[in-house]
Design a protein around this motif. Sequence first.
Motif, PDB file in Angstrom:
ATOM      1  N   THR A   1      -0.711   3.283  -6.721  1.00 30.37           N
ATOM      2  CA  THR A   1      -0.286   4.484  -5.999  1.00 30.37           C
ATOM      3  C   THR A   1       0.534   4.055  -4.809  1.00 30.37           C
ATOM      4  O   THR A   1       0.319   2.996  -4.246  1.00 30.37           O
ATOM      5  CB  THR A   1      -1.479   5.301  -5.492  1.00 30.37           C
ATOM      6  N   HIS A   2       1.465   4.896  -4.468  1.00 27.52           N
ATOM      7  CA  HIS A   2       2.255   4.680  -3.263  1.00 27.52           C
ATOM      8  C   HIS A   2       3.012   3.365  -3.257  1.00 27.52           C
ATOM      9  O   HIS A   2       2.481   2.308  -2.927  1.00 27.52           O
ATOM     10  CB  HIS A   2       1.358   4.766  -2.030  1.00 27.52           C
ATOM     11  N   LYS A   3       4.245   3.506  -3.596  1.00 27.62           N
ATOM     12  CA  LYS A   3       5.127   2.349  -3.598  1.00 27.62           C
ATOM     13  C   LYS A   3       6.130   2.498  -2.478  1.00 27.62           C
ATOM     14  O   LYS A   3       7.281   2.105  -2.590  1.00 27.62           O
ATOM     15  CB  LYS A   3       5.863   2.278  -4.938  1.00 27.62           C
TER      16      LYS A   3
ATOM     17  N   HIS B   1       8.490  12.584   0.102  1.00 20.13           N
ATOM     18  CA  HIS B   1       8.254  11.317  -0.589  1.00 20.13           C
ATOM     19  C   HIS B   1       9.563  10.524  -0.641  1.00 20.13           C
ATOM     20  O   HIS B   1      10.585  11.061  -1.051  1.00 20.13           O
ATOM     21  CB  HIS B   1       7.733  11.570  -2.004  1.00 20.13           C
TER      22      HIS B   1
ATOM     23  N   ARG C   1      11.786  10.805  -3.629  1.00 17.04           N
ATOM     24  CA  ARG C   1      12.561  12.039  -3.789  1.00 17.04           C
ATOM     25  C   ARG C   1      13.729  12.073  -2.815  1.00 17.04           C
ATOM     26  O   ARG C   1      14.801  12.587  -3.142  1.00 17.04           O
ATOM     27  CB  ARG C   1      11.629  13.249  -3.635  1.00 17.04           C
TER      28      ARG C   1
ATOM     29  N   LEU D   1      10.854   2.569  -9.846  1.00 16.43           N
ATOM     30  CA  LEU D   1       9.716   3.279 -10.422  1.00 16.43           C
ATOM     31  C   LEU D   1       9.886   3.408 -11.929  1.00 16.43           C
ATOM     32  O   LEU D   1      10.995   3.314 -12.446  1.00 16.43           O
ATOM     33  CB  LEU D   1       9.612   4.677  -9.810  1.00 16.43           C
TER      34      LEU D   1
ATOM     35  N   SER E   1       8.759   7.516 -16.349  1.00 16.72           N
ATOM     36  CA  SER E   1       7.918   8.711 -16.337  1.00 16.72           C
ATOM     37  C   SER E   1       7.683   9.213 -14.915  1.00 16.72           C
ATOM     38  O   SER E   1       7.623  10.413 -14.674  1.00 16.72           O
ATOM     39  CB  SER E   1       6.587   8.433 -17.027  1.00 16.72           C
ATOM     40  N   THR E   2       7.586   8.269 -14.005  1.00 20.78           N
ATOM     41  CA  THR E   2       7.367   8.656 -12.603  1.00 20.78           C
ATOM     42  C   THR E   2       8.599   9.342 -12.033  1.00 20.78           C
ATOM     43  O   THR E   2       8.497  10.363 -11.354  1.00 20.78           O
ATOM     44  CB  THR E   2       7.024   7.415 -11.767  1.00 20.78           C
TER      45      THR E   2
ATOM     46  N   SER F   1      10.849  10.928 -13.702  1.00 18.29           N
ATOM     47  CA  SER F   1      10.936  12.228 -14.351  1.00 18.29           C
ATOM     48  C   SER F   1      10.040  13.249 -13.663  1.00 18.29           C
ATOM     49  O   SER F   1      10.403  14.412 -13.485  1.00 18.29           O
ATOM     50  CB  SER F   1      10.548  12.082 -15.820  1.00 18.29           C
ATOM     51  N   GLN F   2       8.882  12.771 -13.256  1.00 17.58           N
ATOM     52  CA  GLN F   2       7.940  13.636 -12.560  1.00 17.58           C
ATOM     53  C   GLN F   2       8.506  14.089 -11.205  1.00 17.58           C
ATOM     54  O   GLN F   2       8.391  15.259 -10.833  1.00 17.58           O
ATOM     55  CB  GLN F   2       6.644  12.861 -12.352  1.00 17.58           C
ATOM     56  N   HIS F   3       9.103  13.156 -10.491  1.00 15.58           N
ATOM     57  CA  HIS F   3       9.694  13.499  -9.194  1.00 15.58           C
ATOM     58  C   HIS F   3      10.848  14.484  -9.368  1.00 15.58           C
ATOM     59  O   HIS F   3      11.008  15.418  -8.583  1.00 15.58           O
ATOM     60  CB  HIS F   3      10.179  12.230  -8.497  1.00 15.58           C
TER      61      HIS F   3
END
Lengths: 111, 111
Positions: free
Chosen positions: A3-5, B25, B28, B52, B55-56, B58-60
């Motif tokens: 988590t948290h990069k 974040h 983003r 990242l 998938s991550t 894509s989520q953002h």
Amino acid sequence: MATHKKEAFTQKEQDLAAFAKALAHPARIAILKVLAQRNECICGEIVEILPLAQSTVSQHLKELKNAGLINGSVDGPRSCYCINWKAFEKFNQEFSWLFTNLKIKNEKSCC
Amino acid sequence: MATHKKEAFTQKEQDLAAFAKALAHPARIAILKVLAQRNECICGEIVEILPLAQSTVSQHLKELKNAGLINGSVDGPRSCYCINWKAFEKFNQEFSWLFTNLKIKNEKSCC
DNA sequence: ATCTTATATCGCAAATATACGATAAGAAAA
DNA sequence: TTTTCTTATCGTATATTTGCGATATAAGAT
């Protein structure tokens, strides 16, 4: 797994995100609004205005203070808070930096 | 016991907080910066730029889209995103509304 | 010294957010 | 049709946020 990069991003990106995070809750927006309206240092009046428990409000104030958005000082038995305008100026600068390369060049969205 | 009492705040407060949350974040912020630099719709290039997983990212992107900060359209096998400038304008308005009553009157912090 | 008042902090429960791999879905290419 | 490429979604693990009551702390009042 992980988590948290955050450390993988630039300092500016992190700063801007941290600032936004401090604003990312209606209670904190409401607190800032109260402080902006009065300017004079206020304390537990906020607790009466907000629909939250005293401990919760105190926590939000702490977050705002940690983020540097407000200043706080102890005034006898009570605490005094007010907006740190310089921090907001800096935020505005950072925010506009985000879009330096464009915004004027092309206001139209392509999709 | 309870979490999130958002409904207890005004719509404006919630909107502003939601907008800030979308910015809260570094990933983003980085995505928006890429989109702002190119303006043209981009897709998985972002994945290559960001540190990242696909998938991550894509989520953002989904979060940014849900918040209305970006527009997205499907272009064949790939997706095309770009900044929704109007949303940012609206945010700026809301943001300044926060401080309508002051900011000019008194730039100084009291504590 | 004790009581009151105002805040901050602790501990806990529940909800969200973050990240990733695996997998699905959809279009183009073979 | 099968393969490939691109993107979205699912499932899951972990971290963080939110909220509250209870308690600590600290200053003023009695």
